[in-house]
Design a protein around this motif. Structure first.
Motif, PDB file in Angstrom:
ATOM      1  N   ILE A   6       0.849  -1.184   0.000  1.00 20.28           N
ATOM      2  CA  ILE A   6       0.000   0.000   0.000  1.00 20.28           C
ATOM      3  C   ILE A   6       0.889   1.240   0.000  1.00 20.28           C
ATOM      4  O   ILE A   6       1.844   1.293   0.760  1.00 20.28           O
ATOM      5  N   PRO A   7       0.668   2.229  -0.809  1.00 20.97           N
ATOM      6  CA  PRO A   7      -0.502   2.489  -1.630  1.00 20.97           C
ATOM      7  C   PRO A   7      -0.391   1.984  -3.064  1.00 20.97           C
ATOM      8  O   PRO A   7      -1.271   2.250  -3.875  1.00 20.97           O
ATOM      9  N   GLU A   8       0.656   1.272  -3.413  1.00 24.66           N
ATOM     10  CA  GLU A   8       0.879   0.867  -4.805  1.00 24.66           C
ATOM     11  C   GLU A   8      -0.315   0.140  -5.426  1.00 24.66           C
ATOM     12  O   GLU A   8      -0.592   0.316  -6.616  1.00 24.66           O
ATOM     13  N   ILE A   9      -1.038  -0.652  -4.645  1.00 22.05           N
ATOM     14  CA  ILE A   9      -2.167  -1.387  -5.223  1.00 22.05           C
ATOM     15  C   ILE A   9      -3.318  -0.465  -5.608  1.00 22.05           C
ATOM     16  O   ILE A   9      -4.208  -0.872  -6.339  1.00 22.05           O
ATOM     17  N   TYR A  10      -3.302   0.792  -5.148  1.00 18.09           N
ATOM     18  CA  TYR A  10      -4.360   1.747  -5.471  1.00 18.09           C
ATOM     19  C   TYR A  10      -3.939   2.814  -6.473  1.00 18.09           C
ATOM     20  O   TYR A  10      -4.744   3.646  -6.847  1.00 18.09           O
ATOM     21  N   ILE A  11      -2.687   2.797  -6.892  1.00 17.57           N
ATOM     22  CA  ILE A  11      -2.161   3.811  -7.811  1.00 17.57           C
ATOM     23  C   ILE A  11      -2.139   3.252  -9.228  1.00 17.57           C
ATOM     24  O   ILE A  11      -1.652   2.142  -9.442  1.00 17.57           O
ATOM     25  N   ASP A  19       3.896  12.430  -3.594  1.00 19.01           N
ATOM     26  CA  ASP A  19       4.229  12.842  -2.234  1.00 19.01           C
ATOM     27  C   ASP A  19       3.030  12.681  -1.312  1.00 19.01           C
ATOM     28  O   ASP A  19       3.173  12.512  -0.110  1.00 19.01           O
ATOM     29  N   LEU A  20       1.833  12.750  -1.885  1.00 19.34           N
ATOM     30  CA  LEU A  20       0.605  12.649  -1.111  1.00 19.34           C
ATOM     31  C   LEU A  20      -0.445  11.963  -1.968  1.00 19.34           C
ATOM     32  O   LEU A  20      -0.576  12.255  -3.154  1.00 19.34           O
ATOM     33  N   LEU A  21      -1.188  11.052  -1.381  1.00 16.95           N
ATOM     34  CA  LEU A  21      -2.246  10.341  -2.098  1.00 16.95           C
ATOM     35  C   LEU A  21      -3.476  10.300  -1.216  1.00 16.95           C
ATOM     36  O   LEU A  21      -3.399   9.896  -0.047  1.00 16.95           O
ATOM     37  N   GLY A  22      -4.607  10.742  -1.753  1.00 26.86           N
ATOM     38  CA  GLY A  22      -5.889  10.606  -1.065  1.00 26.86           C
ATOM     39  C   GLY A  22      -6.667   9.506  -1.767  1.00 26.86           C
ATOM     40  O   GLY A  22      -6.759   9.486  -2.999  1.00 26.86           O
ATOM     41  N   TYR A  23      -7.212   8.576  -1.012  1.00 31.75           N
ATOM     42  CA  TYR A  23      -7.934   7.469  -1.622  1.00 31.75           C
ATOM     43  C   TYR A  23      -9.152   7.134  -0.770  1.00 31.75           C
ATOM     44  O   TYR A  23      -9.024   6.898   0.432  1.00 31.75           O
ATOM     45  N   ASP A  24     -10.329   7.133  -1.385  1.00 31.51           N
ATOM     46  CA  ASP A  24     -11.570   6.788  -0.698  1.00 31.51           C
ATOM     47  C   ASP A  24     -11.814   5.299  -0.902  1.00 31.51           C
ATOM     48  O   ASP A  24     -12.257   4.874  -1.949  1.00 31.51           O
ATOM     49  N   PHE A  25     -11.499   4.518   0.101  1.00 30.79           N
ATOM     50  CA  PHE A  25     -11.577   3.056   0.018  1.00 30.79           C
ATOM     51  C   PHE A  25     -12.820   2.580   0.743  1.00 30.79           C
ATOM     52  O   PHE A  25     -13.066   2.951   1.886  1.00 30.79           O
ATOM     53  N   LYS A  26     -13.622   1.759   0.069  1.00 27.02           N
ATOM     54  CA  LYS A  26     -14.846   1.249   0.675  1.00 27.02           C
ATOM     55  C   LYS A  26     -14.779  -0.271   0.747  1.00 27.02           C
ATOM     56  O   LYS A  26     -14.654  -0.946  -0.273  1.00 27.02           O
ATOM     57  N   MET A  27     -14.852  -0.799   1.973  1.00 24.21           N
ATOM     58  CA  MET A  27     -14.858  -2.254   2.188  1.00 24.21           C
ATOM     59  C   MET A  27     -16.290  -2.752   2.069  1.00 24.21           C
ATOM     60  O   MET A  27     -17.205  -2.146   2.615  1.00 24.21           O
ATOM     61  N   THR A  28     -16.467  -3.870   1.379  1.00 19.81           N
ATOM     62  CA  THR A  28     -17.795  -4.464   1.262  1.00 19.81           C
ATOM     63  C   THR A  28     -17.876  -5.815   1.966  1.00 19.81           C
ATOM     64  O   THR A  28     -18.934  -6.407   2.033  1.00 19.81           O
ATOM     65  N   SER A  29     -16.732  -6.287   2.475  1.00 22.54           N
ATOM     66  CA  SER A  29     -16.717  -7.543   3.229  1.00 22.54           C
ATOM     67  C   SER A  29     -15.606  -7.475   4.275  1.00 22.54           C
ATOM     68  O   SER A  29     -14.688  -6.671   4.174  1.00 22.54           O
ATOM     69  N   ASP A  30     -15.698  -8.346   5.284  1.00 19.60           N
ATOM     70  CA  ASP A  30     -14.676  -8.392   6.328  1.00 19.60           C
ATOM     71  C   ASP A  30     -13.403  -9.038   5.802  1.00 19.60           C
ATOM     72  O   ASP A  30     -13.447  -9.937   4.973  1.00 19.60           O
ATOM     73  N   VAL A  31     -12.257  -8.571   6.297  1.00 20.07           N
ATOM     74  CA  VAL A  31     -10.962  -9.147   5.965  1.00 20.07           C
ATOM     75  C   VAL A  31     -10.321  -9.608   7.267  1.00 20.07           C
ATOM     76  O   VAL A  31     -10.324  -8.881   8.252  1.00 20.07           O
ATOM     77  N   LYS A  33      -7.005 -10.544   9.170  1.00 21.80           N
ATOM     78  CA  LYS A  33      -5.548 -10.475   9.302  1.00 21.80           C
ATOM     79  C   LYS A  33      -4.788 -10.544   7.980  1.00 21.80           C
ATOM     80  O   LYS A  33      -4.063 -11.478   7.717  1.00 21.80           O
ATOM     81  N   SER A  34      -4.935  -9.546   7.158  1.00 23.28           N
ATOM     82  CA  SER A  34      -4.104  -9.458   5.961  1.00 23.28           C
ATOM     83  C   SER A  34      -2.846  -8.675   6.327  1.00 23.28           C
ATOM     84  O   SER A  34      -2.880  -7.754   7.138  1.00 23.28           O
ATOM     85  N   LYS A  35      -1.721  -9.039   5.745  1.00 20.18           N
ATOM     86  CA  LYS A  35      -0.453  -8.373   6.031  1.00 20.18           C
ATOM     87  C   LYS A  35      -0.223  -7.287   4.989  1.00 20.18           C
ATOM     88  O   LYS A  35      -0.467  -7.496   3.806  1.00 20.18           O
ATOM     89  N   VAL A  36       0.257  -6.129   5.440  1.00 19.76           N
ATOM     90  CA  VAL A  36       0.502  -5.017   4.527  1.00 19.76           C
ATOM     91  C   VAL A  36       1.918  -4.477   4.696  1.00 19.76           C
ATOM     92  O   VAL A  36       2.514  -4.586   5.758  1.00 19.76           O
ATOM     93  N   HIS A  37       2.433  -3.919   3.617  1.00 16.29           N
ATOM     94  CA  HIS A  37       3.694  -3.184   3.634  1.00 16.29           C
ATOM     95  C   HIS A  37       3.370  -1.781   3.155  1.00 16.29           C
ATOM     96  O   HIS A  37       2.851  -1.593   2.056  1.00 16.29           O
ATOM     97  N   LEU A  38       3.648  -0.776   4.001  1.00 10.96           N
ATOM     98  CA  LEU A  38       3.367   0.617   3.660  1.00 10.96           C
ATOM     99  C   LEU A  38       4.625   1.284   3.145  1.00 10.96           C
ATOM    100  O   LEU A  38       5.636   1.321   3.844  1.00 10.96           O
TER     101      LEU A  38
END
Length: 74
Positions: A6-11, A19-31, A33-38
């Motif tokens: 993240i945020p590469e999967i949304y770009i 330098d700055l990214l705004g992203y409106d993310f909407k979850m439609t199901s529960d997740v 314990k997913s692992k993320v790298h920021l």
């Protein structure tokens, strides 16, 4: 467990450096314990629901009245 970058999967795939990214993310199901790298620091604001974040042998719960600042990295 797969790692989400993240945020590469949304770009869109471009060579532009952000330098700055705004992203409106909407979850439609529960997740569960997913692992993320920021690759950037991240503010997380919830409108509804709750979020549980696990890190370094600890966890924190965030609800819609709170926000969360996460440092880049794992």
């Amino acid at each position: 467990m797969p790692i989400e970058n993240i945020p590469e999967i949304y770009i869109p795939k471009t060579n532009q450096r952000l330098d700055l990214l705004g992203y409106d993310f909407k979850m439609t199901s529960d997740v569960v314990k997913s692992k993320v790298h920021l690759s950037m620091n991240m503010f997380s604001f919830l409108q509804v629901g709750k979020k549980q974040v696990y890190f370094a042998g600890n966890s924190i719960a965030v609800n819609k009245d709170q926000s969360l600042l996460l440092k880049k990295g794992n």
